[in-house]
Design a protein around this motif. Structure first.
Motif, PDB file in Angstrom:
ATOM      1  N   GLY A  97       0.784  -1.223   0.000  1.00  0.00           N
ATOM      2  CA  GLY A  97       0.000   0.000   0.000  1.00  0.00           C
ATOM      3  C   GLY A  97       0.818   1.276   0.000  1.00  0.00           C
ATOM      4  N   GLN A  98       2.142   1.185   0.114  1.00  0.00           N
ATOM      5  CA  GLN A  98       2.986   2.378   0.142  1.00  0.00           C
ATOM      6  C   GLN A  98       3.034   3.028  -1.235  1.00  0.00           C
ATOM      7  OE1 GLN A  98       6.811   1.750   1.996  1.00  0.00           O
ATOM      8  NE2 GLN A  98       7.716   3.558   1.048  1.00  0.00           N
ATOM      9  N   LEU A  99       2.975   4.361  -1.273  1.00  0.00           N
ATOM     10  CA  LEU A  99       3.008   5.097  -2.532  1.00  0.00           C
ATOM     11  C   LEU A  99       4.415   5.048  -3.124  1.00  0.00           C
ATOM     12  CD1 LEU A  99       1.509   6.907  -4.540  1.00  0.00           C
ATOM     13  CD2 LEU A  99       2.130   8.880  -3.122  1.00  0.00           C
ATOM     14  N   LEU A 100       4.513   4.684  -4.409  1.00  0.00           N
ATOM     15  CA  LEU A 100       5.809   4.518  -5.068  1.00  0.00           C
ATOM     16  C   LEU A 100       6.036   5.565  -6.164  1.00  0.00           C
ATOM     17  CD1 LEU A 100       5.764   0.622  -5.505  1.00  0.00           C
ATOM     18  CD2 LEU A 100       6.561   1.954  -3.546  1.00  0.00           C
ATOM     19  N   PHE A 101       5.040   5.751  -7.042  1.00  0.00           N
ATOM     20  CA  PHE A 101       5.183   6.664  -8.183  1.00  0.00           C
ATOM     21  C   PHE A 101       3.901   7.489  -8.339  1.00  0.00           C
ATOM     22  CE2 PHE A 101       7.516   2.759  -9.160  1.00  0.00           C
ATOM     23  CZ  PHE A 101       8.781   3.246  -9.460  1.00  0.00           C
ATOM     24  N   LYS A 102       4.076   8.659  -8.962  1.00  0.00           N
ATOM     25  CA  LYS A 102       2.917   9.471  -9.320  1.00  0.00           C
ATOM     26  C   LYS A 102       3.078   9.966 -10.750  1.00  0.00           C
ATOM     27  CE  LYS A 102       0.178  13.573  -8.247  1.00  0.00           C
ATOM     28  NZ  LYS A 102       0.046  14.792  -7.422  1.00  0.00           N
ATOM     29  N   ILE A 103       2.052   9.709 -11.575  1.00  0.00           N
ATOM     30  CA  ILE A 103       1.993  10.216 -12.944  1.00  0.00           C
ATOM     31  C   ILE A 103       1.171  11.498 -12.928  1.00  0.00           C
ATOM     32  CG2 ILE A 103       1.163   9.719 -15.267  1.00  0.00           C
ATOM     33  CD1 ILE A 103       1.677   6.760 -14.701  1.00  0.00           C
ATOM     34  N   ASN A 104       1.590  12.477 -13.701  1.00  0.00           N
ATOM     35  CA  ASN A 104       0.874  13.748 -13.730  1.00  0.00           C
ATOM     36  C   ASN A 104      -0.613  13.501 -13.984  1.00  0.00           C
ATOM     37  OD1 ASN A 104      -0.261  16.245 -15.295  1.00  0.00           O
ATOM     38  ND2 ASN A 104       1.555  16.982 -14.207  1.00  0.00           N
ATOM     39  N   ASP A 105      -1.473  14.056 -13.101  1.00  0.00           N
ATOM     40  CA  ASP A 105      -2.901  13.699 -13.110  1.00  0.00           C
ATOM     41  C   ASP A 105      -3.830  14.816 -13.552  1.00  0.00           C
ATOM     42  OD1 ASP A 105      -2.645  15.420 -11.009  1.00  0.00           O
ATOM     43  OD2 ASP A 105      -3.596  14.122  -9.524  1.00  0.00           O
ATOM     44  N   ARG A 106      -3.317  15.925 -14.054  1.00  0.00           N
ATOM     45  CA  ARG A 106      -4.199  17.058 -14.350  1.00  0.00           C
ATOM     46  C   ARG A 106      -5.271  16.714 -15.378  1.00  0.00           C
ATOM     47  NH1 ARG A 106      -0.070  21.893 -15.503  1.00  0.00           N
ATOM     48  NH2 ARG A 106       1.062  20.139 -16.396  1.00  0.00           N
ATOM     49  N   SER A 107      -4.884  16.049 -16.447  1.00  0.00           N
ATOM     50  CA  SER A 107      -5.881  15.720 -17.473  1.00  0.00           C
ATOM     51  C   SER A 107      -6.887  14.712 -16.944  1.00  0.00           C
ATOM     52  CB  SER A 107      -5.193  15.169 -18.725  1.00  0.00           C
ATOM     53  OG  SER A 107      -4.503  13.976 -18.431  1.00  0.00           O
ATOM     54  N   TYR A 108      -6.439  13.784 -16.113  1.00  0.00           N
ATOM     55  CA  TYR A 108      -7.349  12.750 -15.589  1.00  0.00           C
ATOM     56  C   TYR A 108      -8.259  13.334 -14.520  1.00  0.00           C
ATOM     57  CZ  TYR A 108      -4.177   9.761 -18.133  1.00  0.00           C
ATOM     58  OH  TYR A 108      -3.434   9.192 -19.140  1.00  0.00           O
ATOM     59  N   ALA A 109      -7.746  14.293 -13.737  1.00  0.00           N
ATOM     60  CA  ALA A 109      -8.595  14.962 -12.752  1.00  0.00           C
ATOM     61  C   ALA A 109      -9.684  15.772 -13.458  1.00  0.00           C
ATOM     62  CB  ALA A 109      -7.739  15.860 -11.855  1.00  0.00           C
ATOM     63  N   SER A 110      -9.312  16.419 -14.586  1.00  0.00           N
ATOM     64  CA  SER A 110     -10.296  17.184 -15.356  1.00  0.00           C
ATOM     65  C   SER A 110     -11.363  16.268 -15.942  1.00  0.00           C
ATOM     66  CB  SER A 110      -9.581  17.954 -16.472  1.00  0.00           C
ATOM     67  OG  SER A 110     -10.499  18.649 -17.285  1.00  0.00           O
ATOM     68  N   GLN A 111     -10.948  15.134 -16.468  1.00  0.00           N
ATOM     69  CA  GLN A 111     -11.909  14.181 -17.028  1.00  0.00           C
ATOM     70  C   GLN A 111     -12.857  13.673 -15.941  1.00  0.00           C
ATOM     71  OE1 GLN A 111      -9.681  11.098 -18.979  1.00  0.00           O
ATOM     72  NE2 GLN A 111      -8.622  12.544 -20.353  1.00  0.00           N
ATOM     73  N   LEU A 182      -1.554   7.246  -9.309  1.00  0.00           N
ATOM     74  CA  LEU A 182      -0.826   6.941  -8.074  1.00  0.00           C
ATOM     75  C   LEU A 182      -0.551   5.445  -8.051  1.00  0.00           C
ATOM     76  CD1 LEU A 182      -2.842   9.067  -5.471  1.00  0.00           C
ATOM     77  CD2 LEU A 182      -0.707   9.676  -6.630  1.00  0.00           C
ATOM     78  N   ILE A 183       0.712   5.070  -8.098  1.00  0.00           N
ATOM     79  CA  ILE A 183       1.100   3.653  -8.158  1.00  0.00           C
ATOM     80  C   ILE A 183       1.619   3.242  -6.785  1.00  0.00           C
ATOM     81  CG2 ILE A 183       2.609   1.983  -9.279  1.00  0.00           C
ATOM     82  CD1 ILE A 183       2.630   3.888 -11.705  1.00  0.00           C
ATOM     83  N   LYS A 184       0.928   2.273  -6.181  1.00  0.00           N
ATOM     84  CA  LYS A 184       1.263   1.821  -4.828  1.00  0.00           C
ATOM     85  C   LYS A 184       1.759   0.382  -4.854  1.00  0.00           C
ATOM     86  CE  LYS A 184      -2.217   4.888  -2.815  1.00  0.00           C
ATOM     87  NZ  LYS A 184      -3.408   4.996  -1.943  1.00  0.00           N
ATOM     88  N   ALA A 185       2.428  -0.001  -3.779  1.00  0.00           N
ATOM     89  CA  ALA A 185       2.998  -1.351  -3.681  1.00  0.00           C
ATOM     90  C   ALA A 185       1.886  -2.362  -3.444  1.00  0.00           C
ATOM     91  CB  ALA A 185       4.013  -1.413  -2.544  1.00  0.00           C
ATOM     92  N   PRO A 186       1.729  -3.347  -4.328  1.00  0.00           N
ATOM     93  CA  PRO A 186       0.692  -4.367  -4.118  1.00  0.00           C
ATOM     94  C   PRO A 186       1.058  -5.373  -3.031  1.00  0.00           C
ATOM     95  CG  PRO A 186       1.932  -4.840  -6.113  1.00  0.00           C
ATOM     96  CD  PRO A 186       2.434  -3.520  -5.611  1.00  0.00           C
ATOM     97  N   VAL A 187       2.369  -5.525  -2.762  1.00  0.00           N
ATOM     98  CA  VAL A 187       2.848  -6.422  -1.708  1.00  0.00           C
ATOM     99  C   VAL A 187       4.045  -5.751  -1.038  1.00  0.00           C
ATOM    100  CG1 VAL A 187       2.103  -8.561  -2.848  1.00  0.00           C
ATOM    101  CG2 VAL A 187       4.397  -7.649  -3.294  1.00  0.00           C
TER     102      VAL A 187
END
Length: 395
Positions: A97-111, A182-187
């Motif tokens: 569950g720990q946060l690892l990576f973040k992809i820019n989310d502006r376009s997805y937040a707008s959608q 937001l990419i989190k650790a699955p294990v």
């Protein structure tokens, strides 16, 4: 006449010299004989010897192995965009569950915002259609308006409801896409190599994953047996089926790349269902506990399967020598003469060869000093105790 007198005179003068020469030769001969008798043949050399006895010993079959975590997860982006942040470093231990990576989310937040607004509008239209339907229904019952109007109101409500459900689905999809930024650790496990940097454009079509996450609280050691080794395994291991034979195997060891033995013992869990036709081998999997995280995915080593031998001849390796790819010992025969013998080696245990051919229990072999021996040489044996030797040099 004068010549004879001269010859006789020379002979009389030479007699003392001849006598002295004969005496010197005799004295030299006596001295040489006496010296030979005093030196004599050299005494036999004293060498330690060992009388062989049957003993119990453990031998190991070794198979090259590769180590993998019980879970190896390739983390890949599910949406396209710029890699905005990297929250971990290579080799770091992360928890589920720990946060690892973040992809820019502006376009997805707008959608997502647009989808939510559309859903709210569709909900309002559905509620309006429901009000109209509820208004017309009693009028039809009282024959104020025709049944056609009720059916039209019902159809308008169903269409509005479908639009609302469609808008809800679009909102859910937009929310999922936004969540994928937001990419989190699955294990829980260790982060592998991260081939991307912040600002890199990533997406679902990338050949490389963002990283590989390995769960290594337990690790798998994969190894292969040849067809002959597998047949030997099936014929010498107790059990009716292959699964029963695997369950009956004793705990196995793992030899690491530096030849040290891993502290935890493992258990063989499974064997594949068929042979690799190209290699002629069949793969096994053993599991090892790895609470301290010493082992990582990609490590190599050797899985060692123990076999207990109730009675074998254990010959110290230092009591042997090699000649033309054969191993020999010097046995002590009658009159303490040594005779070289080739031996057959069934395996090794510590610093001992386990011999199955060439020697019998009760025979005596030379322990050290083999480099000074030849076949037929006579020695003076100095017996060693096999028990005391094994205490000093355990099997």
């Amino acid at each position: 006449m004068n010549s004879r007198i001269y010859y006789n005179s020379l002979l009389r003068q030479a007699r003392p010299l001849i006598a002295f020469t004969i005496l010197a030769i005799g004295l030299y001969s006596c001295t040489t004989s006496a010296g030979s008798e005093s030196i004599g043949a050299p005494p036999p050399q004293e060498l330690p010897v060992l009388t062989l006895t049957n003993t119990a010993a453990v031998t190991y079959q070794e198979f090259s192995a590769t180590i993998e975590g019980t879970v190896n997860v390739e983390l890949r982006p599910q949406v396209d965009g710029y890699l905005e942040k990297i929250y971990v470093d290579e080799g770091a231990y992360v928890t589920k569950g720990q946060l690892l990576f973040k992809i820019n989310d502006r376009s997805y937040a707008s959608q997502f915002t647009t989808a939510e607004a559309t859903a709210h509008a569709a909900q309002a239209n559905m509620e309006k259609a429901a009000i109209e339907l509820n208004r017309i229904r009693p009028l039809v019952q009282n024959n104020v308006v025709s049944d056609v109007q009720l059916k039209a109101a019902q159809a308008s409500y169903e269409a509005a409801k479908a639009s609302f459900e469609q808008a809800q689905s679009a909102t859910n999809n937009a929310g999922i896409s936004l969540g994928y930024t937001l990419i989190k650790a699955p294990v829980s496990g260790y982060i592998g190599r991260i081939p991307f940097k912040a600002g890199s454009l990533v997406g679902r079509g990338e050949a490389l994953p963002l990283t590989v996450l390995s769960e290594v609280n337990n690790v798998y050691a994969y190894f292969s047996m040849s067809e002959s080794d597998f047949l030997q395994f099936t014929s010498h291991t107790t059990g009716k089926t292959v699964d029963e034979k695997i369950k009956g195997l004793p705990p196995v060891e793992l030899m690491l790349a530096d030849k040290s033995i891993y502290t935890e013992k493992g258990k063989v869990e499974m064997v594949q269902g068929q042979f690799d036709k190209s290699m002629g081998t069949i793969s096994f999997r053993a599991v090892f506990a790895n609470a301290n995280g010493i082992l990582r995915s990609g490590n190599t080593g050797k899985v060692r399967i123990p076999h207990t031998n109730a009675a074998v001849l254990a010959v110290p390796q230092q009591a042997t020598y090699e000649l033309q790819d054969k191993v020999y010992v010097f046995t002590v025969a009658d009159s303490n003469k040594v005779v070289s013998k080739p031996i057959g080696i069934a395996g090794t245990s510590g610093v001992y060869y386990l011999v199955d051919k060439g020697l019998n229990a009760g025979e005596t072999i030379v322990f050290t000093g083999l480099d000074r021996l030849r076949d037929g040489a006579v020695i003076r044996p100095l017996p060693l105790s096999a028990d005391s030797l094994r205490k000093a040099m355990p099997l």
